[in-house]
Write an enzyme that holds these catalytic residues in place. Structure first.
Site, short mmCIF file in Angstrom:
data_model
loop_
_atom_site.label_atom_id
_atom_site.label_comp_id
_atom_site.label_asym_id
_atom_site.label_seq_id
_atom_site.Cartn_x
_atom_site.Cartn_y
_atom_site.Cartn_z
N SER A 121 0.84 -1.19 0.00
CA SER A 121 0.00 0.00 0.00
C SER A 121 0.88 1.25 0.00
O SER A 121 1.64 1.48 -0.95
CB SER A 121 -0.96 -0.04 1.19
OG SER A 121 -1.96 0.94 1.08
N ASP A 170 -9.40 -4.49 -5.68
CA ASP A 170 -8.95 -3.58 -4.63
C ASP A 170 -9.78 -2.30 -4.70
O ASP A 170 -9.56 -1.47 -5.58
CB ASP A 170 -7.45 -3.29 -4.81
CG ASP A 170 -6.84 -2.58 -3.61
OD1 ASP A 170 -7.59 -1.90 -2.89
OD2 ASP A 170 -5.62 -2.71 -3.42
N HIS A 222 -7.76 -5.27 -1.25
CA HIS A 222 -6.50 -4.67 -0.82
C HIS A 222 -5.69 -5.61 0.08
O HIS A 222 -4.47 -5.50 0.16
CB HIS A 222 -6.79 -3.36 -0.08
CG HIS A 222 -5.60 -2.48 0.09
ND1 HIS A 222 -4.80 -2.06 -0.96
CD2 HIS A 222 -5.03 -1.93 1.21
CE1 HIS A 222 -3.83 -1.30 -0.50
NE2 HIS A 222 -3.94 -1.20 0.81
#
Length: 743
Positions: free
Chosen positions: A594, A669, A701
């Site tokens: 991320s 995601d 995600h």
């Protein structure tokens, strides 16, 4: 008894270290439950202050129970609910008491929507009659008891409903809800993700009014994701997602009066242009509602007190900051409606006491350290309980202090991560403790002294199991980089020989206010680092500028420049570590997920003379693609700060790629869209740069489910071996003669 057991464990540990640990951690073991920790689920302190309830799940029978325990004896007093005795319910996954604890809301058949939101079937269990009542035939959201326990409000199809539990009658109180247009009482995607809550409605103390936030997302741009599934044709998931600089939902505050069945909009007497309402909360006065109003730049936060009877509003408190103001969850109204508030206005997050008019009565805590959790106020003893970093930013301890700021006392004794759950009357607390070397253990403690009363649950069996494996100590230290002493941990191979040289593999996240260097028990990733150490890698994590718990100045230095100072710190840390005699500076890699994927990409591109490889999982590749609330908090809008967005975007530096690069993303995601990776792929192709990439179909995600995590970490482990692995036996003497060899 506890001390004896730990002494025996220490002796066992000493013996094993002297004879050698034999087993090696496998990737399969990391994700098959071999190292699962015991924990206490859904603990609730009963109103009497002498008992607590826990959700227990029996894996063999597949049934769930709510069991009540006595604080003093830790003996089970009774089982309140057993799903095996309820015909309509096989098991339940969560529970909520009514205020009088005579009714319990049981969550069943829950399905996730986004990170925090879900739909489920809910039942009410009456503890006096053992009767079970279904709240609604359909799956609903956020059912909540009224304070008097006679009603339940909930969300369904973007509208709000109230069920009278005596008559069984359900009343719809909003009517304009429509998917991707209007939401009543439930947050939109960006509020849920970035302001951290889903239920946007609140009962007042008299159970006759409901305040709620309405979201008009009609003009918010839509984002769509292909869902591949197993059918012949894929489908699409379309939802509203405001990217940086784009149109947000228009929010408004509303009040529903159950006495006359009327809803009305509440307005404050300040002209806000583009704003958020990130929190609402009733005071103890059933006619006074508090509401947080936050400007779009998020550097001006106002706390309003609203009279529900005449709709008048008074500004009680203003918070201002050159960068941004963090929204607090710690607003607590005392009996006289004075209130507790947390703020970092003096440079560190601390507790403040204000009058009901918003006049500062006292700054309760002070110092160059952070209050990390506010637990509550014990009116009887005039004490506030909280958690802080006073014993070092990587540690957490529990403290008590008088509301006037005097007689502060540290209640926890062990160095590491201490987290408290207090009894309703604040006479006891259950302490959850762990450290980098001690898996979670739960103890009952006296709240006056912090002294241990009894052990409740530990993970000694896991500790003993791990003694059979080749594991290494996580070593904490600081590294002086760019004028700052940065927190760091390092894991070396168990058979570490300082006359040899090892490849270095770095992990970081680095997002604003985050912390990855913490003296607490790790999860699956830590076992993976042990797995890599077994294979001969040194693994390091450094928390650079912009991370949390070291004061506002340290945290907010990255304002308007995300990806500049944090990347500089990682590059310089790698360069400095590479000078150590036992690290091979030609074999340094970095990875992150991320925000960490954004960082690792930039580190490889900008630090191409330092890093040989990088792995980026679900990375942001341009902040132009990310949501408005998070991104603009730190960057303002792309229209206002185009250079901040573009100069530190990995997309602007793909031409600098020299090492090995692995990109990984899930196609479903909803948070960091796969669009980020697709843009990166195209940029790399046009720059004629070779790279590796992996796409996980229909994974969000978190990239998990079935064998997904095992596959993911096998992929990454193989890539690390292929790019950093080297069979040479390098010593200090020949370090100066080493040459770069493509892995």
């Amino acid at each position: 008894m506890k001390l004896t057991k730990h002494l025996l464990l220490f002796c066992f540990l000493t013996t094993l270290f002297s004879t050698g640990q034999n087993k090696e951690i496998s990737l399969e073991e990391i994700w098959d439950g071999t190292f699962r920790t015991e924990r206490m689920d859904a603990l609730h302190s009963m109103k009497n202050g002498q008992q607590y309830s826990v959700l227990n799940f029996d894996r063999e029978s597949g049934t769930t129970t709510i069991d009540v325990y006595d604080y003093k004896t830790l003996e089970k007093v009774k089982t309140l609910v057993n799903s095996s005795n309820i015909e309509a319910i096989t098991y339940f996954t969560d529970y909520t008491f009514s205020n009088d604890e005579n009714q319990i809301l049981l969550a069943t058949d829950v399905e996730s929507i986004f990170r925090r939101s879900s739909l489920g079937k809910y039942y009410i269990f009456d503890t006096k009659t053992n009767q079970v009542t279904l709240v609604a035939e359909d799956k609903i959201q956020e059912p909540t008891f009224s304070p008097d326990g006679k009603k339940i409000a909930y969300g369904y199809n973007n509208n709000l409903f109230v069920k009278d539990l005596n008559s069984g009658k359900t009343t719809q109180i909003t009517f304009d809800g429509e998917k991707n247009k209007i939401i009543n009482g439930i947050t939109d995607w960006v509020y849920e993700e970035e302001f951290g809550f889903v239920r946007a409605f609140e009962w007042n103390a008299d159970s006759d009014k409901i305040a709620f936030i309405r979201f008009d997302e009609t003009n918010v741009p839509e984002f769509s994701m292909d869902v591949y599934g197993s059918e012949l044709y894929p489908t699409k998931d379309t939802f509203k997602y405001p990217k940086a600089g784009e149109t947000n939902a228009i929010v408004s505050l509303h009040l529903y009066n159950l006495k006359n069945d009327k809803a009305s909009e509440i307005k404050v007497n300040k002209d806000y242009n583009d704003f958020y309402i990130p929190r609402i909360k009733w005071t103890n006065n059933p006619d006074v509602l508090s509401a947080h109003y936050l400007n779009r730049h998020q550097n001006e936060l106002d706390l309003w007190m609203i009279n529900a009877e005449n709709s008048s509003a008074k500004l009680a408190l203003e918070e201002r900051d050159k960068a941004y103001v963090d929204v607090t969850d710690d607003l607590t109204f005392l009996k006289d409606n004075s209130f507790i508030w947390t703020s970092e206005k003096d440079g560190y997050n601390h507790i403040y006491h204000y009058s009901n008019e918003g006049e500062l009565l006292n700054q309760v805590t002070k110092g160059n350290w952070e209050v990390t959790s506010y637990y509550g106020y014990d009116e009887k003893n005039n004490k506030i309980f909280y958690q802080s970093t006073e014993n070092g930013s990587i540690n957490r301890d529990v403290y008590s202090v008088k509301i006037n700021g005097r007689d502060k006392e540290r209640l926890t004794k062990s160095e590491g991560n201490n987290r408290a759950s207090f009894s309703a009357d604040f006479s006891y607390f259950i302490n959850s403790f762990s450290s980098a070397s001690t898996p979670p253990e739960y103890t009952l403690n006296d709240s006056k002294s912090g002294n241990l009363i009894k052990s409740i649950k530990d993970n000694d069996q896991l500790s003993e199991k791990l003694l059979d494996y080749k594991t290494s100590k996580k070593e904490f230290s600081t590294i002086h980089i760019n004028g700052n002493d940065l927190n760091m941990w390092m894991i070396k191979p168990a058979n570490f020989d300082e006359s040899k040289q090892y490849p270095l593999f770095m992990y970081q996240y680095s997002g604003p206010g985050s912390q990855s260097v913490s003296n607490s028990w790790g999860g699956a990733n830590d076992y993976w680092y042990q797995y890599l150490a077994q294979k001969g890698y040194i693994v390091v994590c450094v928390d650079g500028r912009g991370t949390g718990y070291k004061g506002a100045e340290f945290k907010k230095v990255t304002q308007k420049e995300l990806g500049k100072y944090e990347v500089e710190d990682q590059i310089e840390a790698a360069r400095k570590l590479g000078k150590l005699p036992y690290i091979d500076e030609t074999r340094i890699g970095i990875w992150g997920w991320s925000y960490g994927g954004f960082m690792s990409s930039n580190a490889l591109f900008k630090g191409n003379d330092v890093f040989k490889m990088a792995i980026a999982v679900a990375p942001v590749t341009s902040w132009r693609f990310y949501d408005s609330v998070y991104t603009e908090r730190y960057m303002t809008t792309p229209q206002e700060n185009p250079s901040g967005y573009d100069e530190n975007s990995p997309l602007s530096h793909v031409d600098k790629l020299q090492g090995d690069f692995l990109l990984i993303h899930g196609t479903a995601d909803d948070n960091v869209h796969v669009q980020n990776t697709m843009r990166m792929v195209e940029a790399l192709i046009q720059a004629n740069k070779q790279f590796e990439w992996m796409i996980y179909p229909d994974k969000n995600h978190g990239i998990y489910g079935g064998n997904t995590r095992l596959h993911l970490f096998t992929k990454m482990s193989n890539f690390i071996d292929d790019t950093l692995g080297d069979k040479r036996d390098m010593t200090k003497e020949n370090k100066d003669e080493k040459v770069k060899i493509k892995g």
